[in-house]
Design an enzyme around this catalytic site. Structure first.
Site, mmCIF file in Angstrom:
data_model
loop_
_atom_site.group_PDB
_atom_site.id
_atom_site.type_symbol
_atom_site.label_atom_id
_atom_site.label_comp_id
_atom_site.label_asym_id
_atom_site.label_seq_id
_atom_site.Cartn_x
_atom_site.Cartn_y
_atom_site.Cartn_z
ATOM 1 N N ILE A 289 0.819 -1.224 0.000
ATOM 2 C CA ILE A 289 0.000 0.000 0.000
ATOM 3 C C ILE A 289 0.849 1.269 0.000
ATOM 4 O O ILE A 289 0.876 2.041 0.954
ATOM 5 C CB ILE A 289 -1.037 0.029 1.149
ATOM 6 C CG1 ILE A 289 -1.802 -1.306 1.191
ATOM 7 C CG2 ILE A 289 -2.019 1.199 0.977
ATOM 8 C CD1 ILE A 289 -3.057 -1.282 2.050
ATOM 9 N N CYS B 245 -5.515 -6.782 3.954
ATOM 10 C CA CYS B 245 -4.289 -6.739 3.150
ATOM 11 C C CYS B 245 -3.232 -7.640 3.777
ATOM 12 O O CYS B 245 -2.917 -7.479 4.957
ATOM 13 C CB CYS B 245 -3.751 -5.323 3.031
ATOM 14 S SG CYS B 245 -2.247 -5.251 2.043
ATOM 15 N N THR C 204 -6.388 -10.995 -1.488
ATOM 16 C CA THR C 204 -5.487 -12.035 -2.013
ATOM 17 C C THR C 204 -5.098 -13.070 -0.952
ATOM 18 O O THR C 204 -5.162 -12.808 0.248
ATOM 19 C CB THR C 204 -4.198 -11.393 -2.556
ATOM 20 O OG1 THR C 204 -3.664 -10.546 -1.546
ATOM 21 C CG2 THR C 204 -4.469 -10.599 -3.804
ATOM 22 N N GLY D 209 -9.637 -13.237 -9.683
ATOM 23 C CA GLY D 209 -9.390 -14.072 -10.851
ATOM 24 C C GLY D 209 -10.402 -13.967 -11.968
ATOM 25 O O GLY D 209 -10.406 -14.810 -12.864
#
Lengths: 275, 318
Positions: free
Chosen positions: B82, B139, B202, B253
């Site tokens: 970030i 994150c 993620t 994805g």
């Protein structure tokens, strides 16, 4: 103005499009040369700019690869790329044949600046960085600017662009590991010799941190404006993902800027070179 | 009426979705970290369901060491960390910039503490230029070992409840997949007062170069994204859809329209596109067109006829 404000100036449409491959051939053990049809490009291409190319590798390797332009041929509206086969992406690119198309996004990034009143410039390139500076040599030749170039590589085989540069009337010095001439001190001597004989208006480098530090040192002492084209792993190539960054010093502050957007060409004195 | 709406109206496709009180003209928006102003060169932001700039932190952040990305089969691992110019810059430049578009702005917030989340949500949530908040509680690249607020249901509940207390703007929690039971975090978010869930951030991942014996990323670990992880995301959307009443924004994805449809069948009301934009800069518009073609092909008039409609009698019908 800071580097980060640059992109606000040149807002234009950048196309991601299929371009036709006019040829794609191996030119030495490790290097390939590709020519594409550039007639459909949305804007002019400048030396130092790059294209983000889908090498057609499907899922085996995933991301596109950035390639700086090697020659910009306005007459026949073609672009040439000289590339080193290194990994999955560039190896996949070699499989593409004449007549096929390749998906290409660009031109991207900030190119080299070549002052109108420049008389003589110095190019210092290593390895595949020669390809990036060759486009600038071509531009210089067109503008009647003389070039002195020092080309460094592992072997003579890798010094492909030398002939082309000589064709542009450049004074070319080749140094290689093969000949044991590529060490920094020898390159320093060559640069000192060139700058003693000629008034150098600007210097440019690409392809080696070691040589870039050397050029940074010499050009700052001699007060010669200099630029560097950087390479970095990229994600988006359009300035949104912040993957390809480098540190620059502006106003005595360290800023982390994007190679794809604020670069890949930067003022050499601003770039912090990692040892 | 924009060209896009005209076109879809003509075709009889109803793409409008409501995400926790936020009306979107279509279900396609960028994933945080894969979108920014410089993409205006390649696509018209008026065509998107929402715009969602990169997560903002209170203070400027330098980000992680390079290399920050590496590719893997069917995906990539990133550890950007970030990089941010801080909240003041965001308020002065980013929020005003997006006002030129007829597209809602979702502000993604990242913070180091619950208090900082609340403080930023107060400022951004009460800014008229911001239409919704996405809380990035997931994150993997900020703390050692990929720790994130969204890994703990109690912390998620507390954080959401406190942010809820300070602003009325639609609140989307972006969940992490790096948990044992994502439903627990989804329910904690719902109980805390979130309006929707982004599923997901993620997956914590790592790649080592076997020739140099070094990690591929400067930060050693990062988050994996791309088509390789999509089936796991579809599973998570399905699980969250079963457990929670909140609308879901699918993320992870999506490369084409059919990927987006698949997530919607699993229960997503909207879909974020991230990594695909790196492969095809205008991927979001392609995904949108492909959704429309799909709906035409199957004679579906309203996107809501797809959402959560996966059914299980395919074997019985042969």
């Amino acid at each position: 103005m800071f580097l980060e404000d640059l992109f606000l100036l040149g807002v234009r449409v950048v196309k991601d499009q299929e371009v036709k491959i006019l040829s794609n051939i191996q030119v030495s053990e490790r290097y390939w040369h590709m020519v594409v049809d550039a007639s459909g490009l949305a804007s002019d291409v400048e030396p130092g700019q790059f294209f983000y190319i889908d090498c057609g590798q499907e899922n085996e390797s995933f991301l596109r690869r950035p390639f700086s332009v090697y020659r910009i041929n306005q007459d026949d509206q073609t672009l040439e790329f000289l590339y080193l086969t290194k990994g999955l992406g560039t190896q996949a690119l070699t499989k593409l044949k004449q007549g096929e198309t390749v998906r290409s996004f660009g031109p991207l990034g900030q190119g080299f600046s070549l002052q109108e009143d420049a008389q003589k410039i110095l190019l210092l390139a290593r390895g595949v960085g020669i390809a990036t500076l060759a486009a600038l040599a071509q531009e210089a030749s067109k503008k009647g600017v003389q070039c002195a170039a020092i080309l460094s590589a592992r072997s003579h085989n890798d010094l492909l662009a030398a002939e082309m540069l000589q064709g542009f009337g450049a004074e070319v010095h080749k140094v290689t590991e093969e000949d044991g001439t590529s060490d920094v001190e020898n390159v320093r001597d060559i640069i000192e010799d060139i700058t003693a004989r000629h008034n150098i208006d600007a210097a440019y480098t690409c392809g080696s941190r070691r040589l870039s530090r050397l050029l940074q040192d010499i050009t700052s002492k001699k007060d010669i404006p200099a630029e560097i084209a950087l390479e970095e792993h990229m994600g988006c190539a359009m300035g949104v993902c912040y993957a390809c960054v480098c540190d620059v010093v502006e106003d005595d502050e360290i800023r982390t800027v994007r190679v794809c957007l604020e670069g890949p060409v930067f003022p050499l004195q601003k770039v912090m070179m990692q040892p | 009426m924009s060209t896009l709406e005209q076109k879809s109206a003509n075709q009889g496709c109803h793409l409008r979705v409501n995400i926790g009180g936020l009306e979107l003209k279509n279900p396609i928006m960028p994933a945080s970290g894969a979108f920014g102003e410089s993409m205006e060169k390649v696509l018209d932001f008026n065509h998107l369901g929402a715009v969602l700039p990169k997560s903002i932190t209170k203070y400027p952040r330098k980000g992680n060491d390079t290399p920050r990305v590496c590719e893997v089969p069917a995906g990539m691992i990133n550890s950007i960390g970030i990089q941010s110019k801080g909240l003041q810059y965001y308020l002065k430049n980013i929020v005003p910039y997006y006002q030129q578009y007829d597209t809602p702005l979702i502000a993604s917030i990242s913070a180091d503490s619950v208090e900082e989340f609340v403080e930023m949500a107060d400022i951004l949530g009460n800014n008229p230029g911001v239409d919704a908040l996405e809380l990035n509680i997931s994150c993997p690249n900020l703390k050692g070992d990929g720790l994130a607020f969204g890994m703990d249901a109690d912390v998620t509940y507390e954080l959401t409840k406190k942010v809820r207390g300070i602003t009325d703007v639609p609140l989307f929690n972006k969940l992490t997949p790096n948990v044992t039971r994502i439903q627990d975090i989804a329910l904690a978010s719902e109980e805390g007062g979130a309006d929707a869930l982004t599923v997901v951030n993620t997956f914590l991942a790592m790649s080592i170069n076997v020739h140099t014996w070094k990690p591929e990323l400067g930060n050693v670990m990062g988050g994996i994204s791309g088509p390789g992880v999509k089936p796991i995301i579809v599973r998570m959307i399905y699980q969250v859809y079963q457990a929670s009443k909140l609308p879901i924004i699918g993320c992870g994805g999506v490369m084409n329209g059919e990927d987006a449809i698949e997530m919607m069948l699993a229960g997503a009301s909207a879909v974020q596109v991230g990594t695909a934009s790196f492969i095809k800069p205008a991927a979001m518009l392609d995904v949108l067109e492909e959704i429309k073609s799909y709906m035409q092909q199957y004679g579906i008039n309203d996107i809501y006829d797809i959402i959560g409609k996966v059914h299980f009698n395919q074997y019985e019908e042969g």
